[in-house]
Design an enzyme around this catalytic site. Structure first.
Site, short mmCIF file in Angstrom:
data_model
loop_
_atom_site.label_atom_id
_atom_site.label_comp_id
_atom_site.label_asym_id
_atom_site.label_seq_id
_atom_site.Cartn_x
_atom_site.Cartn_y
_atom_site.Cartn_z
N GLY A 109 0.54 -1.37 0.26
CA GLY A 109 -0.17 -0.22 0.00
C GLY A 109 0.79 1.16 0.10
O GLY A 109 1.74 1.41 0.54
N HIS A 110 0.27 2.52 -0.05
CA HIS A 110 0.81 3.58 0.36
C HIS A 110 1.48 4.28 1.32
O HIS A 110 0.95 3.40 1.66
CB HIS A 110 -0.64 5.01 -0.39
#
Lengths: 340, 340, 340
Positions: free
Chosen positions: C234-235
């Site tokens: 994920g980011h």
């Protein structure tokens, strides 16, 4: 934009230097004097950290003498709005290409941009302002709405219809064949998959995520729903509006997910299960085939149980060492009584 | 086709209008008078619902005065067969393209169709009637059998050999490098991966699924096996025939899965574990490295246990509140006894 | 190479025929007289099996009269080194193509090879000796280091910078948009994702794996880390050096993974959780948002617990049938006492 302009934009109260010019944005601990930032009360520390940011969007109770603040009700949302204004158009990473392979019978709206080596099949319709990335595939007769963004290598089969402002991230697949098998004596035959996919407006489908076509009817993803990377949606699922699925969630065939439900990462949903509106499923939750989760509830675990019940079960298992010791003590006391 | 023709095709008993013409198919609740449907006894309601379908394929015990029926032993299977007859060729969604990049030393059988921007490497062999989708990749020296379908963006490395009638869905990857690491003092080095992949006949590999090449020998997927979307098959796995894996199943390296085993969605299998023939694993089951599951058994949970045992464990945890209360009562009774 | 040459290469002690010529390699049970193999003490059987291999690399305690052996401390590592020497260059499966779409403002180092239908955007920089596979995508302004290998259909967005010797397997996506949402009254808006991805040297990213860009700052994968197929990052995750993630691991946003941690397959990590250096997580482990796992520990289960504790919990649940029986016995004994 100046701090004043941003305060007006997000309908916030400005405290400090109205004229400070903000050219970009950064997290509060890293921001520089020409950068906008935001901060909201966190888990451990309710102090706004020291910052060099030119302006910080905060909630209405925050005080920070010497820092230019914009007070709002929801700092994260206001910051997002400000970012969209400061950077109105994210740079497009691909441009119109002569190497695309576009059928002469495909219909492209005004302002459509098609990247290198993309393929658009016969009779496909692509709406106004839509961007088709490099190596993307739009099958024959597919319908893609206006202002969609199909990232590199995303694929839309001919059975699919997409609404407006749909975003397919890299490698996403819409309309692949569902997993329907018929056992025939000693082998499996495929159950023909003849339905399609209907995707509403403002839907996001993450990188390398897959949405299978329906068997006879359609697989449906309602408007405003957001699917993260590597999500799998089986044939004939009926997903409502504004549903959120974190990465690697998997839905078997025929699952119903009602509006505003939220599924945590890696949750797995069995065939024809139903998830009520606004239900929340924790990460890795496993819902058995045919089961229904009530609207508005919070659930966790495999098999999925109400969150409170699941936590209770875990706590009880944690108490077992003490219980076992207690039983040993009781046995000894009974032995004593028996000896008398 | 008429109801009579379909009844003959599926070897069923026709009751009602032999001459009704059926041009397409639909679920029983939505079908129109020119559509075929099917129905089988379900979970909650054993009544054939009201339908406008022109003809419904049902099991032999079903009665429905006024509806044209075809009675068979297995309605779902018969319906699938009828569908394949009514719609003999699903429309191909891509067509031969001049933009494909085909090595002059590749060998293509008669009737091979290669989509736009596909790539076929030197020395690759593609069998008769095989369809290669847009942006698909077939590596040098790869062998693809007859009547295969490689969907858009699927990839076959040069180390792979595919049998006949193999279907790779969009974005599937066959022959990618296995995950073999050697820890060397303070970093990892790759263990060279030099084997290949051997895929039998009639195998399906789902969208964005991955089958890694073997380290020295081959990774094998036997004939008739069906892998759903986003499945991961590690290096050197030996998968038998007619094995079914639902979406997002993951197999570590060297796993053995015997014929007709069925793995539920998101099941995860540790290195060199073995799954006996016809074993059934529930969704999200986790099998530890090196373990073996017996042929024919049903298993569930992490770690994988026989289904009955797993359900028993869950039920016992559910009884803990009553057990804890019982212990409190016993303690009180002992206290009473001790006081006398 | 001769057995002697290989022994020298791996710094091992040769026992047997120094001059035997080894042209390839195979597992010990299948190897032929012109093949190298290796063997290490295993789980069940400590006997070197019968083999026809021309030479076997073994550990220092192994004896096998009549077989040419090379004794080393770590046979698997020595074998890997020998393989790399015997087969110094794995055949490249794609070659330079005129059908690639390379921006005139992209900068390509010497020896760069670009496969068919690959796309390299404006201002991108690709370092010396890097191979860009067919249908791969490098976005505008992306930076790819030296001697990288971008397999077919892999994608690098313009926000990403890759170090040297990075390998992206087929379909991997670097720099896709993170999953950041803001709930606005009755729908979700996207939180703008404006950061990038920074990938160190010698990183591997598996087939169809995804690494999202940061929201404001960068998502970071440290040098030497190895991510298997279908992994999701994920980011804003911060992944250290020499971290290993098996297939289908998923990390939510903002997760920190320190150096040398090892995550088993299908492990799922909640937002902003932290995993200490050299921690080991079993397959399917689920770590809750915001939690921290200590460096060096072994963990398993959902929620993640120290391995020993998790095994203890499972064992205690297994003892419940005996505990329930014991409680029944105690109740009977108390009844007896009460009756007197």
């Amino acid at each position: 934009m100046t701090a004043r302009q941003i305060a007006d934009l997000v309908d916030g109260e400005l405290i400090g230097s109205a004229g400070v010019d903000l050219v970009s944005a950064a997290p509060v601990r890293k921001a520089l004097p020409d950068q906008l930032s935001f901060w909201q009360r966190g888990h451990a520390n309710d102090q706004l950290p020291e910052t060099r940011a030119g302006c910080v969007i905060v909630d209405e109770r925050t005080q920070a003498p010497g820092i230019t603040l914009i007070l709002v009700h929801d700092p994260r949302r206001a910051f997002a709005k400000a970012l969209r204004a400061i950077f109105p158009c994210e740079a497009i990473e691909w441009s119109a290409a002569t190497s695309a392979d576009i059928s002469s019978s495909a219909s492209l709206g005004p302002g459509v941009s098609v990247g290198a080596h993309a393929v658009i099949g016969a009779g496909a319709a692509v709406g106004e302002g839509t961007l088709v990335g490099p190596n993307a595939f739009i099958g024959p007769s597919a319908v893609v709405g206006n202002n969609c963004r199909l990232h590199p290598g995303s694929k839309v089969y001919g059975n699919a219809r997409l609404g407006d402002r749909v975003v397919l991230h890299a490698g996403a697949v819409i309309g692949s064949q569902g997993f329907g098998l018929v056992f025939a004596d000693d082998h499996y035959e495929l159950f023909p998959q003849m339905g399609g996919v209907r995707i509403g407006d403002d839907v996001e489908v993450g990188a390398n995520a897959c949405v299978d076509r329906g068997t006879l009817g359609n697989t449906v993803v309602g408007s405003g729903s957001k699917l993260d990377n590597l999500v799998h949606i089986g044939h004939n699922c009926q997903i409502g509006s504004h549903v959120v699925m974190a990465a690697q969630v998997g839905l078997s065939g025929g699952v119903v997910v009602e509006d505003y439900a939220v599924l945590g990462g890696q949750a797995g949903i069995g065939e024809r299960a139903q998830i009520g509106a606004r239900a929340q499923l924790g990460g890795q939750t496993g819902l058995l085939p045919g089961k229904r989760l009530d609207a508005g509830g919070s659930y966790w675990g495999t098999p999925a149980r109400p969150l409170r019940e699941q936590l209770g079960r875990q706590a009880r298992v944690g108490r077992l060492p003490r219980i076992f010791a207690e039983i040993r003590r009781l046995r000894a006391r009974i032995g004593n009584l028996e000896d008398h």
